[in-house]
Design a protein around this motif. Structure first.
Motif, PDB file in Angstrom:
ATOM      1  N   UNK A 216     -27.499-100.904  12.462  1.00 13.12           N
ATOM      2  CA  UNK A 216     -28.073-102.271  12.945  1.00 13.12           C
ATOM      3  C   UNK A 216     -29.583-102.052  13.526  1.00 13.12           C
ATOM      4  N   UNK A 217     -29.865-101.114  14.027  1.00 15.01           N
ATOM      5  CA  UNK A 217     -31.214-100.913  14.650  1.00 15.01           C
ATOM      6  C   UNK A 217     -32.229-101.031  13.489  1.00 15.01           C
ATOM      7  N   UNK A 218     -31.785-100.317  12.218  1.00 13.38           N
ATOM      8  CA  UNK A 218     -32.636 -99.981  11.071  1.00 13.38           C
ATOM      9  C   UNK A 218     -32.969-101.406  10.510  1.00 13.38           C
ATOM     10  N   UNK A 219     -31.805-102.256  10.546  1.00 13.67           N
ATOM     11  CA  UNK A 219     -31.801-103.670   9.968  1.00 13.67           C
ATOM     12  C   UNK A 219     -32.742-104.620  10.894  1.00 13.67           C
ATOM     13  N   UNK A 220     -32.481-104.438  12.154  1.00 12.18           N
ATOM     14  CA  UNK A 220     -33.501-105.080  13.015  1.00 12.18           C
ATOM     15  C   UNK A 220     -34.825-104.727  12.770  1.00 12.18           C
ATOM     16  N   UNK A 221     -35.154-103.411  12.693  1.00  6.76           N
ATOM     17  CA  UNK A 221     -36.613-103.258  12.503  1.00  6.76           C
ATOM     18  C   UNK A 221     -37.211-103.689  11.066  1.00  6.76           C
ATOM     19  N   UNK A 222     -36.224-103.801  10.153  1.00  6.13           N
ATOM     20  CA  UNK A 222     -36.644-104.175   8.847  1.00  6.13           C
ATOM     21  C   UNK A 222     -36.955-105.590   8.678  1.00  6.13           C
ATOM     22  N   UNK A 223     -35.821-106.568   9.687  1.00  5.36           N
ATOM     23  CA  UNK A 223     -36.291-107.850   9.597  1.00  5.36           C
ATOM     24  C   UNK A 223     -37.326-108.368  10.426  1.00  5.36           C
ATOM     25  N   UNK A 224     -37.549-107.394  11.398  1.00  2.00           N
ATOM     26  CA  UNK A 224     -38.785-107.541  12.211  1.00  2.00           C
ATOM     27  C   UNK A 224     -40.112-107.402  11.327  1.00  2.00           C
ATOM     28  N   UNK A 225     -40.012-106.408  10.670  1.00  4.49           N
ATOM     29  CA  UNK A 225     -41.302-106.228   9.882  1.00  4.49           C
ATOM     30  C   UNK A 225     -41.441-107.471   8.898  1.00  4.49           C
ATOM     31  N   UNK A 226     -40.341-107.717   8.157  1.00  3.88           N
ATOM     32  CA  UNK A 226     -40.436-108.868   7.174  1.00  3.88           C
ATOM     33  C   UNK A 226     -40.837-110.157   7.895  1.00  3.88           C
ATOM     34  N   UNK A 227     -40.461-110.405   9.118  1.00  2.00           N
ATOM     35  CA  UNK A 227     -40.742-111.643   9.848  1.00  2.00           C
ATOM     36  C   UNK A 227     -42.276-111.668  10.063  1.00  2.00           C
ATOM     37  N   UNK A 228     -42.710-110.533  10.645  1.00  2.00           N
ATOM     38  CA  UNK A 228     -43.975-110.219  10.847  1.00  2.00           C
ATOM     39  C   UNK A 228     -44.898-110.554   9.573  1.00  2.00           C
ATOM     40  N   UNK A 229     -44.610-110.042   8.365  1.00  2.64           N
ATOM     41  CA  UNK A 229     -45.298-110.141   7.235  1.00  2.64           C
ATOM     42  C   UNK A 229     -45.452-111.584   6.714  1.00  2.64           C
ATOM     43  N   UNK A 230     -44.179-112.401   6.969  1.00  4.26           N
ATOM     44  CA  UNK A 230     -43.874-113.742   6.468  1.00  4.26           C
ATOM     45  C   UNK A 230     -44.785-114.605   7.495  1.00  4.26           C
ATOM     46  N   UNK A 231     -44.822-114.233   8.764  1.00  7.67           N
ATOM     47  CA  UNK A 231     -45.862-115.039   9.605  1.00  7.67           C
ATOM     48  C   UNK A 231     -47.147-114.869   9.483  1.00  7.67           C
TER      49      UNK A 231
END
Length: 94
Positions: free
Chosen positions: A60-75
């Motif tokens: 779950x921590x790894x998924x959260x890191x991945x999603x945060x990274x994707x979110x940052x890139x999308x922003x």
């Protein structure tokens, strides 16, 4: 963090679980700081579904890191597109 350090922490988690030694005792025995070992033991418990309420598993921590990274890139992409749209809007009114 090298492979030896990961092995030591894994060994320490096993030592804490199997021997009944405290985190401090186990850490001292194999040269791992109590804070680091405590975090590792707590993460091991969470991964096995025995952690504190709300504790995230390693996956779950790894998924959260991945999603945060994707979110940052999308922003960042959205901001670039907004700037481009504003630029072309200004250019088309000239």
């Amino acid at each position: 963090m090298g492979k030896k350090s990961n092995t030591s922490k894994r060994d320490a988690v096993v030592l804490v679980r199997s021997s009944g030694k405290t985190v401090t005792e186990a850490g001292r025995e194999i040269g791992v700081s109590p804070e680091c070992l405590r975090n590792r033991v707590n993460q091991h418990r969470a991964d096995r579904g025995q952690g504190a309420a709300g504790a995230l598993t390693s996956d779950e921590k790894e998924e959260l890191r991945r999603l945060r990274r994707e979110n940052r890139e999308q922003q960042q992409t959205i901001e670039a597109l907004k700037k481009a749209a504003a630029f072309f809007a200004r250019e088309s009114t000239k």
